[in-house]
Motif scaffolding. Structure first.
Motif, PDB file in Angstrom:
ATOM      1  N   PHE A  73      -2.818  14.429  -9.860  1.00  0.00           N
ATOM      2  CA  PHE A  73      -3.891  14.236  -8.888  1.00  0.00           C
ATOM      3  C   PHE A  73      -3.971  15.456  -7.973  1.00  0.00           C
ATOM      4  CE2 PHE A  73      -3.841   9.270  -8.670  1.00  0.00           C
ATOM      5  CZ  PHE A  73      -3.925   9.225 -10.049  1.00  0.00           C
ATOM      6  N   THR A  74      -5.186  15.744  -7.501  1.00  0.00           N
ATOM      7  CA  THR A  74      -5.400  16.841  -6.565  1.00  0.00           C
ATOM      8  C   THR A  74      -6.308  16.366  -5.441  1.00  0.00           C
ATOM      9  OG1 THR A  74      -5.202  18.470  -8.341  1.00  0.00           O
ATOM     10  CG2 THR A  74      -6.204  19.199  -6.268  1.00  0.00           C
ATOM     11  N   VAL A  75      -5.850  16.540  -4.209  1.00  0.00           N
ATOM     12  CA  VAL A  75      -6.652  16.180  -3.037  1.00  0.00           C
ATOM     13  C   VAL A  75      -7.249  17.448  -2.430  1.00  0.00           C
ATOM     14  CG1 VAL A  75      -4.672  16.254  -1.453  1.00  0.00           C
ATOM     15  CG2 VAL A  75      -6.684  14.867  -0.884  1.00  0.00           C
ATOM     16  N   SER A  76      -8.471  17.330  -1.944  1.00  0.00           N
ATOM     17  CA  SER A  76      -9.122  18.453  -1.272  1.00  0.00           C
ATOM     18  C   SER A  76     -10.024  17.907  -0.177  1.00  0.00           C
ATOM     19  CB  SER A  76      -9.920  19.296  -2.271  1.00  0.00           C
ATOM     20  OG  SER A  76     -10.924  18.512  -2.896  1.00  0.00           O
ATOM     21  N   ARG A  77     -10.448  18.778   0.725  1.00  0.00           N
ATOM     22  CA  ARG A  77     -11.320  18.340   1.815  1.00  0.00           C
ATOM     23  C   ARG A  77     -12.308  19.433   2.169  1.00  0.00           C
ATOM     24  NH1 ARG A  77      -7.642  17.180   6.970  1.00  0.00           N
ATOM     25  NH2 ARG A  77      -9.610  17.196   8.130  1.00  0.00           N
ATOM     26  N   ASP A  78     -13.423  18.983   2.698  1.00  0.00           N
ATOM     27  CA  ASP A  78     -14.438  19.901   3.218  1.00  0.00           C
ATOM     28  C   ASP A  78     -14.583  19.555   4.687  1.00  0.00           C
ATOM     29  OD1 ASP A  78     -16.829  21.093   4.076  1.00  0.00           O
ATOM     30  OD2 ASP A  78     -17.697  21.014   2.061  1.00  0.00           O
ATOM     31  N   ASN A  79     -14.019  20.377   5.547  1.00  0.00           N
ATOM     32  CA  ASN A  79     -14.022  20.060   6.973  1.00  0.00           C
ATOM     33  C   ASN A  79     -15.435  20.082   7.564  1.00  0.00           C
ATOM     34  OD1 ASN A  79     -11.202  19.751   7.104  1.00  0.00           O
ATOM     35  ND2 ASN A  79     -10.915  21.951   7.355  1.00  0.00           N
ATOM     36  N   ALA A  80     -16.274  20.958   7.058  1.00  0.00           N
ATOM     37  CA  ALA A  80     -17.641  21.044   7.581  1.00  0.00           C
ATOM     38  C   ALA A  80     -18.449  19.794   7.230  1.00  0.00           C
ATOM     39  CB  ALA A  80     -18.330  22.291   7.016  1.00  0.00           C
ATOM     40  N   GLN A  81     -18.199  19.244   6.041  1.00  0.00           N
ATOM     41  CA  GLN A  81     -18.931  18.064   5.586  1.00  0.00           C
ATOM     42  C   GLN A  81     -18.194  16.765   5.878  1.00  0.00           C
ATOM     43  OE1 GLN A  81     -22.024  18.130   4.272  1.00  0.00           O
ATOM     44  NE2 GLN A  81     -22.041  20.357   4.571  1.00  0.00           N
ATOM     45  N   ASN A  82     -16.977  16.874   6.395  1.00  0.00           N
ATOM     46  CA  ASN A  82     -16.156  15.684   6.665  1.00  0.00           C
ATOM     47  C   ASN A  82     -16.021  14.801   5.427  1.00  0.00           C
ATOM     48  OD1 ASN A  82     -15.401  16.094   9.418  1.00  0.00           O
ATOM     49  ND2 ASN A  82     -17.496  15.595   9.994  1.00  0.00           N
TER      50      ASN A  82
ATOM     51  N   ARG B 174       0.854  -1.182   0.000  1.00  0.00           N
ATOM     52  CA  ARG B 174       0.000   0.000   0.000  1.00  0.00           C
ATOM     53  C   ARG B 174       0.890   1.231   0.000  1.00  0.00           C
ATOM     54  NH1 ARG B 174      -5.228   0.275   3.896  1.00  0.00           N
ATOM     55  NH2 ARG B 174      -5.502  -1.719   2.822  1.00  0.00           N
ATOM     56  N   GLU B 175       0.550   2.207  -0.826  1.00  0.00           N
ATOM     57  CA  GLU B 175       1.383   3.406  -0.942  1.00  0.00           C
ATOM     58  C   GLU B 175       0.542   4.668  -0.834  1.00  0.00           C
ATOM     59  OE1 GLU B 175       3.272   3.713  -4.772  1.00  0.00           O
ATOM     60  OE2 GLU B 175       1.382   3.674  -5.872  1.00  0.00           O
ATOM     61  N   LEU B 176       1.187   5.713  -0.383  1.00  0.00           N
ATOM     62  CA  LEU B 176       0.519   7.017  -0.267  1.00  0.00           C
ATOM     63  C   LEU B 176       0.206   7.561  -1.651  1.00  0.00           C
ATOM     64  CD1 LEU B 176      -0.308   9.598   1.348  1.00  0.00           C
ATOM     65  CD2 LEU B 176       2.049  10.379   0.932  1.00  0.00           C
ATOM     66  N   VAL B 177      -1.025   8.037  -1.805  1.00  0.00           N
ATOM     67  CA  VAL B 177      -1.405   8.783  -3.002  1.00  0.00           C
ATOM     68  C   VAL B 177      -1.384  10.272  -2.683  1.00  0.00           C
ATOM     69  CG1 VAL B 177      -3.213   9.213  -4.700  1.00  0.00           C
ATOM     70  CG2 VAL B 177      -2.845   6.887  -3.821  1.00  0.00           C
ATOM     71  N   ALA B 178      -2.153  10.660  -1.674  1.00  0.00           N
ATOM     72  CA  ALA B 178      -2.210  12.070  -1.304  1.00  0.00           C
ATOM     73  C   ALA B 178      -2.814  12.200   0.085  1.00  0.00           C
ATOM     74  CB  ALA B 178      -3.058  12.859  -2.306  1.00  0.00           C
ATOM     75  N   ARG B 179      -2.411  13.238   0.801  1.00  0.00           N
ATOM     76  CA  ARG B 179      -2.994  13.520   2.107  1.00  0.00           C
ATOM     77  C   ARG B 179      -3.065  15.020   2.285  1.00  0.00           C
ATOM     78  NH1 ARG B 179       1.926  10.570   5.214  1.00  0.00           N
ATOM     79  NH2 ARG B 179       3.625  11.955   4.541  1.00  0.00           N
ATOM     80  N   ILE B 180      -3.960  15.419   3.195  1.00  0.00           N
ATOM     81  CA  ILE B 180      -4.212  16.832   3.385  1.00  0.00           C
ATOM     82  C   ILE B 180      -4.486  17.091   4.848  1.00  0.00           C
ATOM     83  CG2 ILE B 180      -6.647  16.504   2.729  1.00  0.00           C
ATOM     84  CD1 ILE B 180      -6.525  19.354   1.527  1.00  0.00           C
ATOM     85  N   SER B 181      -3.901  18.151   5.367  1.00  0.00           N
ATOM     86  CA  SER B 181      -4.079  18.528   6.767  1.00  0.00           C
ATOM     87  C   SER B 181      -5.359  19.338   6.923  1.00  0.00           C
ATOM     88  CB  SER B 181      -2.884  19.352   7.223  1.00  0.00           C
ATOM     89  OG  SER B 181      -2.931  20.648   6.640  1.00  0.00           O
ATOM     90  N   PRO B 182      -5.806  19.575   8.168  1.00  0.00           N
ATOM     91  CA  PRO B 182      -7.000  20.391   8.357  1.00  0.00           C
ATOM     92  C   PRO B 182      -6.848  21.795   7.773  1.00  0.00           C
ATOM     93  CG  PRO B 182      -6.479  19.201  10.356  1.00  0.00           C
ATOM     94  CD  PRO B 182      -5.335  18.982   9.422  1.00  0.00           C
ATOM     95  N   GLY B 183      -5.627  22.301   7.741  1.00  0.00           N
ATOM     96  CA  GLY B 183      -5.391  23.632   7.201  1.00  0.00           C
ATOM     97  C   GLY B 183      -5.195  23.669   5.701  1.00  0.00           C
ATOM     98  N   GLY B 184      -5.178  22.485   5.060  1.00  0.00           N
ATOM     99  CA  GLY B 184      -5.068  22.448   3.609  1.00  0.00           C
ATOM    100  C   GLY B 184      -3.681  22.143   3.074  1.00  0.00           C
ATOM    101  N   THR B 185      -2.730  21.875   3.932  1.00  0.00           N
ATOM    102  CA  THR B 185      -1.402  21.490   3.452  1.00  0.00           C
ATOM    103  C   THR B 185      -1.477  20.095   2.846  1.00  0.00           C
ATOM    104  OG1 THR B 185      -0.324  22.816   5.152  1.00  0.00           O
ATOM    105  CG2 THR B 185       0.988  21.102   4.101  1.00  0.00           C
ATOM    106  N   THR B 186      -0.919  19.954   1.649  1.00  0.00           N
ATOM    107  CA  THR B 186      -1.032  18.685   0.924  1.00  0.00           C
ATOM    108  C   THR B 186       0.330  18.015   0.739  1.00  0.00           C
ATOM    109  OG1 THR B 186      -0.893  19.866  -1.180  1.00  0.00           O
ATOM    110  CG2 THR B 186      -3.095  19.410  -0.320  1.00  0.00           C
ATOM    111  N   ASP B 187       0.259  16.713   0.542  1.00  0.00           N
ATOM    112  CA  ASP B 187       1.443  15.917   0.300  1.00  0.00           C
ATOM    113  C   ASP B 187       1.040  14.825  -0.682  1.00  0.00           C
ATOM    114  OD1 ASP B 187       3.482  13.621   2.266  1.00  0.00           O
ATOM    115  OD2 ASP B 187       3.996  14.822   0.493  1.00  0.00           O
ATOM    116  N   TYR B 188       1.860  14.603  -1.712  1.00  0.00           N
ATOM    117  CA  TYR B 188       1.526  13.639  -2.759  1.00  0.00           C
ATOM    118  C   TYR B 188       2.632  12.608  -2.953  1.00  0.00           C
ATOM    119  CZ  TYR B 188      -2.095  16.957  -4.190  1.00  0.00           C
ATOM    120  OH  TYR B 188      -3.190  17.778  -4.218  1.00  0.00           O
ATOM    121  N   GLY B 189       2.218  11.413  -3.364  1.00  0.00           N
ATOM    122  CA  GLY B 189       3.192  10.439  -3.791  1.00  0.00           C
ATOM    123  C   GLY B 189       3.866  10.909  -5.071  1.00  0.00           C
ATOM    124  N   ASP B 190       5.124  10.544  -5.243  1.00  0.00           N
ATOM    125  CA  ASP B 190       5.879  11.043  -6.396  1.00  0.00           C
ATOM    126  C   ASP B 190       5.222  10.686  -7.727  1.00  0.00           C
ATOM    127  OD1 ASP B 190       9.176  10.498  -4.913  1.00  0.00           O
ATOM    128  OD2 ASP B 190       7.782  12.197  -4.783  1.00  0.00           O
TER     129      ASP B 190
END
Length: 115
Positions: free
Chosen positions: A67-76, A45-61
């Protein structure tokens, strides 16, 4: 308990796009990191993408720039927009969230990219 349900996987031709969505329910207060991992047959299993509550992102090489990761904290919810898909992106994609020092995982959604 935290429950994660992924949706949006499927079959697409190389060069196409898919959008994955993950809905988090249950004890969702206090969730910090959210994101996506993937696992292809016979591979780790490998990382694709992750995002912090503040929106900082990290992607697999292998997915940077496609790819683009995003989140909606209000909607979880956490989303993964996948463009320029390649056959090597074929895998089961798992949503995860981190809460109170524990990681929670969805059951996964299959993404298959044909050449």
């Amino acid at each position: 308990q935290v429950k994660l349900v992924e949706s949006g996987g499927g079959l697409v031709q190389a060069g196409g796009s898919l959008r994955l969505s993950c809905a988090v329910s249950g004890r969702s207060n206090g969730i910090v990191g959210m994101g996506w991992y993937r696992q292809a047959p016979g591979k780790r299993r490998e990382l694709v993408a992750r995002i912090s509550p503040g929106g900082t992102t990290d992607y697999g090489d292998s997915v940077k720039g496609r790819f683009t990761v995003s989140r909606d904290n209000a909607q979880n919810t956490v989303l993964l927009q996948m463009n320029g898909l390649k056959p090597e992106d074929t895998a089961v994609y798992y949503c995860y969230s981190e809460r109170m020092g524990f990681d929670y995982w969805g059951r996964g959604t299959q993404v298959t990219v044909s050449s």
